[in-house]
Design a protein around this motif. Structure first.
Motif, PDB file in Angstrom:
ATOM      1  N   GLU A  45       3.822  14.124   7.718  1.00  0.00           N
ATOM      2  CA  GLU A  45       4.063  12.781   7.179  1.00  0.00           C
ATOM      3  C   GLU A  45       5.420  12.251   7.638  1.00  0.00           C
ATOM      4  O   GLU A  45       5.552  11.086   8.013  1.00  0.00           O
ATOM      5  CB  GLU A  45       3.989  12.770   5.656  1.00  0.00           C
ATOM      6  N   LEU A  46       6.430  13.124   7.627  1.00  0.00           N
ATOM      7  CA  LEU A  46       7.742  12.701   8.104  1.00  0.00           C
ATOM      8  C   LEU A  46       7.688  12.302   9.578  1.00  0.00           C
ATOM      9  O   LEU A  46       8.277  11.298   9.981  1.00  0.00           O
ATOM     10  CB  LEU A  46       8.771  13.813   7.899  1.00  0.00           C
ATOM     11  N   ASP A  47       6.987  13.077  10.383  1.00  0.00           N
ATOM     12  CA  ASP A  47       6.832  12.736  11.798  1.00  0.00           C
ATOM     13  C   ASP A  47       6.154  11.383  11.962  1.00  0.00           C
ATOM     14  O   ASP A  47       6.538  10.578  12.804  1.00  0.00           O
ATOM     15  CB  ASP A  47       6.023  13.811  12.537  1.00  0.00           C
ATOM     16  N   GLN A  48       5.136  11.133  11.141  1.00  0.00           N
ATOM     17  CA  GLN A  48       4.403   9.867  11.221  1.00  0.00           C
ATOM     18  C   GLN A  48       5.296   8.696  10.820  1.00  0.00           C
ATOM     19  O   GLN A  48       5.326   7.667  11.493  1.00  0.00           O
ATOM     20  CB  GLN A  48       3.168   9.926  10.334  1.00  0.00           C
ATOM     21  N   ARG A  53      12.626   8.974  15.198  1.00  0.00           N
ATOM     22  CA  ARG A  53      13.937   8.340  15.009  1.00  0.00           C
ATOM     23  C   ARG A  53      14.633   8.920  13.777  1.00  0.00           C
ATOM     24  O   ARG A  53      13.995   9.551  12.936  1.00  0.00           O
ATOM     25  CB  ARG A  53      13.776   6.830  14.889  1.00  0.00           C
ATOM     26  N   PRO A  54      15.943   8.701  13.667  1.00  0.00           N
ATOM     27  CA  PRO A  54      16.676   9.203  12.495  1.00  0.00           C
ATOM     28  C   PRO A  54      16.190   8.531  11.199  1.00  0.00           C
ATOM     29  O   PRO A  54      15.677   7.404  11.225  1.00  0.00           O
ATOM     30  CB  PRO A  54      18.125   8.817  12.777  1.00  0.00           C
ATOM     31  N   VAL A  55      16.388   9.207  10.094  1.00  0.00           N
ATOM     32  CA  VAL A  55      16.006   8.685   8.776  1.00  0.00           C
ATOM     33  C   VAL A  55      16.922   7.525   8.401  1.00  0.00           C
ATOM     34  O   VAL A  55      18.132   7.578   8.608  1.00  0.00           O
ATOM     35  CB  VAL A  55      16.119   9.794   7.708  1.00  0.00           C
ATOM     36  N   THR A  56      16.336   6.471   7.834  1.00  0.00           N
ATOM     37  CA  THR A  56      17.108   5.342   7.307  1.00  0.00           C
ATOM     38  C   THR A  56      16.889   5.267   5.800  1.00  0.00           C
ATOM     39  O   THR A  56      15.999   5.925   5.255  1.00  0.00           O
ATOM     40  CB  THR A  56      16.656   4.005   7.945  1.00  0.00           C
ATOM     41  N   PHE A  57      17.663   4.436   5.138  1.00  0.00           N
ATOM     42  CA  PHE A  57      17.506   4.275   3.697  1.00  0.00           C
ATOM     43  C   PHE A  57      16.120   3.753   3.357  1.00  0.00           C
ATOM     44  O   PHE A  57      15.508   4.180   2.370  1.00  0.00           O
ATOM     45  CB  PHE A  57      18.580   3.330   3.139  1.00  0.00           C
ATOM     46  N   GLU A  58      15.607   2.846   4.179  1.00  0.00           N
ATOM     47  CA  GLU A  58      14.270   2.299   3.934  1.00  0.00           C
ATOM     48  C   GLU A  58      13.212   3.405   3.984  1.00  0.00           C
ATOM     49  O   GLU A  58      12.232   3.370   3.236  1.00  0.00           O
ATOM     50  CB  GLU A  58      13.942   1.200   4.948  1.00  0.00           C
ATOM     51  N   VAL A  60      13.702   6.546   3.160  1.00  0.00           N
ATOM     52  CA  VAL A  60      13.857   7.335   1.933  1.00  0.00           C
ATOM     53  C   VAL A  60      13.146   6.640   0.782  1.00  0.00           C
ATOM     54  O   VAL A  60      12.448   7.278  -0.006  1.00  0.00           O
ATOM     55  CB  VAL A  60      15.346   7.563   1.601  1.00  0.00           C
ATOM     56  N   VAL A  61      13.284   5.335   0.691  1.00  0.00           N
ATOM     57  CA  VAL A  61      12.630   4.575  -0.378  1.00  0.00           C
ATOM     58  C   VAL A  61      11.110   4.690  -0.257  1.00  0.00           C
ATOM     59  O   VAL A  61      10.408   4.810  -1.257  1.00  0.00           O
ATOM     60  CB  VAL A  61      13.081   3.094  -0.344  1.00  0.00           C
ATOM     61  N   ARG A  62      10.589   4.704   0.972  1.00  0.00           N
ATOM     62  CA  ARG A  62       9.134   4.793   1.172  1.00  0.00           C
ATOM     63  C   ARG A  62       8.614   6.198   0.913  1.00  0.00           C
ATOM     64  O   ARG A  62       7.514   6.373   0.408  1.00  0.00           O
ATOM     65  CB  ARG A  62       8.782   4.383   2.600  1.00  0.00           C
ATOM     66  N   ILE A  63       9.381   7.216   1.249  1.00  0.00           N
ATOM     67  CA  ILE A  63       8.923   8.607   1.146  1.00  0.00           C
ATOM     68  C   ILE A  63       9.214   9.195  -0.228  1.00  0.00           C
ATOM     69  O   ILE A  63       8.438   9.982  -0.745  1.00  0.00           O
ATOM     70  CB  ILE A  63       9.588   9.468   2.238  1.00  0.00           C
ATOM     71  N   LYS A  64      10.310   8.809  -0.827  1.00  0.00           N
ATOM     72  CA  LYS A  64      10.788   9.424  -2.069  1.00  0.00           C
ATOM     73  C   LYS A  64       9.741   9.506  -3.184  1.00  0.00           C
ATOM     74  O   LYS A  64       9.573  10.565  -3.771  1.00  0.00           O
ATOM     75  CB  LYS A  64      12.041   8.690  -2.537  1.00  0.00           C
ATOM     76  N   PRO A  65       9.025   8.429  -3.537  1.00  0.00           N
ATOM     77  CA  PRO A  65       8.073   8.546  -4.657  1.00  0.00           C
ATOM     78  C   PRO A  65       7.019   9.635  -4.424  1.00  0.00           C
ATOM     79  O   PRO A  65       6.677  10.372  -5.337  1.00  0.00           O
ATOM     80  CB  PRO A  65       7.434   7.161  -4.718  1.00  0.00           C
ATOM     81  N   ARG A  66       6.504   9.753  -3.209  1.00  0.00           N
ATOM     82  CA  ARG A  66       5.497  10.778  -2.933  1.00  0.00           C
ATOM     83  C   ARG A  66       6.104  12.161  -2.984  1.00  0.00           C
ATOM     84  O   ARG A  66       5.482  13.099  -3.467  1.00  0.00           O
ATOM     85  CB  ARG A  66       4.858  10.524  -1.576  1.00  0.00           C
ATOM     86  N   LEU A  67       7.322  12.308  -2.484  1.00  0.00           N
ATOM     87  CA  LEU A  67       7.979  13.614  -2.492  1.00  0.00           C
ATOM     88  C   LEU A  67       8.270  14.055  -3.919  1.00  0.00           C
ATOM     89  O   LEU A  67       8.049  15.207  -4.274  1.00  0.00           O
ATOM     90  CB  LEU A  67       9.264  13.556  -1.672  1.00  0.00           C
TER      91      LEU A  67
END
Length: 74
Positions: A45-48, A53-58, A60-67
């Motif tokens: 999922e992170l690769d997708q 590219r490097p992680v941005t704040f946006e 983190v906001v998209r991934i955080k709830p699922r994590l």
């Protein structure tokens, strides 16, 4: 407050902040190492999402709830 007390307070705040973050991050990482199938899904999922590219704040906001949801499952 004395100079020593001020330095002691600053040190306490600095250590408490890093220790808390480390404690919060260590549990989900530990659990991922115990479940390689879930780790593979998280990495995919992170690769997708990141597409190399490097992680941005946006991100983190998209991934955080699922994590968070995944890390709280029994």
């Amino acid at each position: 407050m004395t100079r020593h007390q001020i330095c002691s307070e600053i040190l306490t705040l600095a250590v408490a902040g890093t220790e808390t973050a480390a404690s919060v991050l260590s549990w989900p990482l530990y659990e991922l190492t115990r479940h390689p199938d879930i780790e593979a899904r998280v990495l995919a999922e992170l690769d997708q999402v990141l597409a190399g590219r490097p992680v941005t704040f946006e991100d983190v906001v998209r991934i955080k709830p699922r994590l968070i949801t995944t890390s709280h499952r029994p």
